[in-house]
Scaffold this motif. Structure first.
Motif, PDB file in Angstrom:
ATOM      1  N   THR A  96       0.842  -1.193   0.000  1.00 33.72           N
ATOM      2  CA  THR A  96       0.000   0.000   0.000  1.00 33.72           C
ATOM      3  C   THR A  96       0.882   1.249   0.000  1.00 33.72           C
ATOM      4  O   THR A  96       1.783   1.384   0.830  1.00 33.72           O
ATOM      5  N   ASP A  97       0.620   2.134  -0.951  1.00 31.17           N
ATOM      6  CA  ASP A  97       1.424   3.342  -1.106  1.00 31.17           C
ATOM      7  C   ASP A  97       0.500   4.466  -1.565  1.00 31.17           C
ATOM      8  O   ASP A  97      -0.240   4.304  -2.543  1.00 31.17           O
ATOM      9  N   ALA A 121      -2.304   7.644  -8.009  1.00 33.03           N
ATOM     10  CA  ALA A 121      -2.145   7.388  -9.439  1.00 33.03           C
ATOM     11  C   ALA A 121      -3.310   6.561  -9.967  1.00 33.03           C
ATOM     12  O   ALA A 121      -3.799   6.782 -11.081  1.00 33.03           O
ATOM     13  N   ALA A 122      -3.774   5.598  -9.162  1.00 39.36           N
ATOM     14  CA  ALA A 122      -4.936   4.806  -9.563  1.00 39.36           C
ATOM     15  C   ALA A 122      -6.154   5.693  -9.718  1.00 39.36           C
ATOM     16  O   ALA A 122      -6.926   5.576 -10.691  1.00 39.36           O
ATOM     17  N   ALA A 182      -6.122   8.780 -10.455  1.00 39.83           N
ATOM     18  CA  ALA A 182      -5.915   9.626 -11.636  1.00 39.83           C
ATOM     19  C   ALA A 182      -6.297   8.908 -12.927  1.00 39.83           C
ATOM     20  O   ALA A 182      -6.591   9.560 -13.935  1.00 39.83           O
ATOM     21  N   THR A 183      -6.289   7.583 -12.897  1.00 44.02           N
ATOM     22  CA  THR A 183      -6.692   6.813 -14.084  1.00 44.02           C
ATOM     23  C   THR A 183      -8.186   6.522 -14.088  1.00 44.02           C
ATOM     24  O   THR A 183      -8.673   5.803 -14.963  1.00 44.02           O
ATOM     25  N   GLY A 184      -8.918   7.061 -13.098  1.00 49.43           N
ATOM     26  CA  GLY A 184     -10.364   6.863 -13.059  1.00 49.43           C
ATOM     27  C   GLY A 184     -10.821   5.758 -12.132  1.00 49.43           C
ATOM     28  O   GLY A 184     -12.010   5.417 -12.109  1.00 49.43           O
ATOM     29  N   ILE A 185      -9.899   5.203 -11.348  1.00 50.85           N
ATOM     30  CA  ILE A 185     -10.235   4.122 -10.418  1.00 50.85           C
ATOM     31  C   ILE A 185     -10.543   4.716  -9.047  1.00 50.85           C
ATOM     32  O   ILE A 185      -9.846   5.630  -8.582  1.00 50.85           O
ATOM     33  N   LEU A 245       1.787   2.392 -11.996  1.00 51.73           N
ATOM     34  CA  LEU A 245       3.150   2.751 -11.586  1.00 51.73           C
ATOM     35  C   LEU A 245       3.773   3.754 -12.550  1.00 51.73           C
ATOM     36  O   LEU A 245       4.557   4.619 -12.137  1.00 51.73           O
ATOM     37  N   ASP A 246       3.410   3.656 -13.824  1.00 54.80           N
ATOM     38  CA  ASP A 246       3.925   4.617 -14.787  1.00 54.80           C
ATOM     39  C   ASP A 246       3.366   6.013 -14.494  1.00 54.80           C
ATOM     40  O   ASP A 246       4.100   7.019 -14.555  1.00 54.80           O
ATOM     41  N   VAL A 247       2.070   6.083 -14.151  1.00 56.33           N
ATOM     42  CA  VAL A 247       1.454   7.357 -13.801  1.00 56.33           C
ATOM     43  C   VAL A 247       2.081   7.904 -12.530  1.00 56.33           C
ATOM     44  O   VAL A 247       2.382   9.107 -12.411  1.00 56.33           O
ATOM     45  N   ALA A 248       2.290   7.014 -11.540  1.00 53.52           N
ATOM     46  CA  ALA A 248       2.880   7.456 -10.264  1.00 53.52           C
ATOM     47  C   ALA A 248       4.279   8.007 -10.462  1.00 53.52           C
ATOM     48  O   ALA A 248       4.660   9.015  -9.830  1.00 53.52           O
ATOM     49  N   SER A 249       5.070   7.391 -11.319  1.00 58.96           N
ATOM     50  CA  SER A 249       6.449   7.845 -11.526  1.00 58.96           C
ATOM     51  C   SER A 249       6.508   9.138 -12.323  1.00 58.96           C
ATOM     52  O   SER A 249       7.500   9.874 -12.255  1.00 58.96           O
ATOM     53  N   SER A 250       5.442   9.443 -13.069  1.00 62.99           N
ATOM     54  CA  SER A 250       5.428  10.644 -13.887  1.00 62.99           C
ATOM     55  C   SER A 250       4.893  11.857 -13.135  1.00 62.99           C
ATOM     56  O   SER A 250       5.072  12.991 -13.603  1.00 62.99           O
ATOM     57  N   SER A 251       4.240  11.617 -12.017  1.00 58.35           N
ATOM     58  CA  SER A 251       3.616  12.727 -11.293  1.00 58.35           C
ATOM     59  C   SER A 251       4.593  13.370 -10.302  1.00 58.35           C
ATOM     60  O   SER A 251       5.640  12.836 -10.002  1.00 58.35           O
TER      61      SER A 251
END
Length: 308
Positions: free
Chosen positions: A229-230, A236-237, A239-242, A302-308
């Motif tokens: 859990t992070d 990020a999840a 941000a993707t609509g979840i 994880l890609d979204v999290a690393s880009s934010s």
């Protein structure tokens, strides 16, 4: 991929070994090389090689207790007149079927066709029936998902101390034995993902519990992966609509608790998490229609999290 039929291994590896074993035993029982050649359907020169120990063969069969017992039985019967060629053939055909059922022939087949390893292949014994195909497809899907996780940059940081596992259930699962996962879990070592073994059914109780609860609520959900859990990952999840679902960690029947939470939500969310409790490490479950679907979602998040 090398396409090799089990029957080729029977002809090339099994039969020469068994003929050599029979020739030796029949010679020990007093039969002449000419008589042995007639019984085995080979030349006397071939019998001479067998008896001298230069006729080749595979120790995998020579050392197999079932093969040794069958060969001894046939040799006794042929030498004593209790068995004829028809009886001997029936004994050998029965032995071949047995050795194809996770025996030496099956092992040889996996050696020459590594693609079969970890699939729980029963093709020789049961044929390509729907149940076997379903099991094979689930195992292959979990294996692909595990490899996907290993290729995701930064995935090692999302592996909990207790390890990650990836699982997928058969259609209409009854219990955890219908859920395939990686035995021993997946660990992060030196920044890399270590996958200790090929997936097996019944290999994980924890990920199976989450999958069975999700599948009860929505039969289209058959795969799940647990990660640490992070907050960045949860954001990020989102941000993707979840809309991640939080559930309590400290309870006895996790499966029933998850079923109730899914019922309250009215659906199975793609992400469900808890913050941990005394002796319980925080964990997040990522769900998908398949194990690879869940792995691909983790890669996206994880890609979204690393880009934010």
């Amino acid at each position: 991929m090398s396409l090799v039929l089990p029957s080729e291994l029977v002809v090339e590896r099994f039969l020469p070994t068994v003929r050599a074993m029979l020739a030796t035993r029949l010679a020990d029982r007093g039969m002449t090389q000419q008589e042995i050649a007639a019984e085995l359907g080979v030349t006397q020169a071939a019998v001479s090689k067998y008896v001298s120990g230069t006729g080749g063969g595979d120790d995998r069969f020579r050392d197999d207790p079932e093969t040794v017992a069958t060969v001894d039985h046939i040799a006794d019967g042929l030498a004593g007149g209790e068995l004829d060629a028809y009886d001997a053939l029936a004994e050998l055909l029965s032995l071949v079927r047995s050795l194809e059922d996770r025996g030496p022939i099956c092992e040889l087949h996996e050696d020459v066709m590594p693609e079969l390893r970890g699939l729980g292949c029963d093709l020789c014994v049961r044929g390509l029936d729907p149940d076997v195909r379903a099991e094979r497809d689930v195992l292959a899907n979990v294996r692909t998902a595990a490899r996907t996780l290993a290729s995701i940059p930064g995935m090692a940081d999302s592996v909990p101390n207790v390890g990650t596992n990836v699982g997928m259930c058969l259609p209409e699962p009854r219990d955890e034995t219908d859920v395939a996962a990686v035995p021993g879990r997946i660990y992060a070592m030196g920044g890399r993902i270590e996958i200790p073994a090929n997936p097996e059914f019944g290999a994980s109780k924890h990920v199976a519990t989450a999958i069975l609860a999700a599948n009860d609520a929505d039969p289209s959900v058959r795969g799940a992966i647990n990660v640490a859990t992070d907050d960045d990952v949860l954001e990020a999840a989102a941000a993707t609509g979840i809309d991640p679902l939080e559930f309590d960690a400290d309870y006895e029947d996790r499966g029933e608790h998850l079923r109730n939470r899914f019922e309250d939500r009215g659906e199975v969310p793609r992400v469900a998490y808890h913050r941990g409790a005394f002796g319980i490490e925080p964990a997040t479950y990522v769900f998908g229609a398949t194990a690879t679907d869940a792995a691909e979602l983790i890669e996206t998040v994880l890609d979204v999290a690393s880009s934010s």
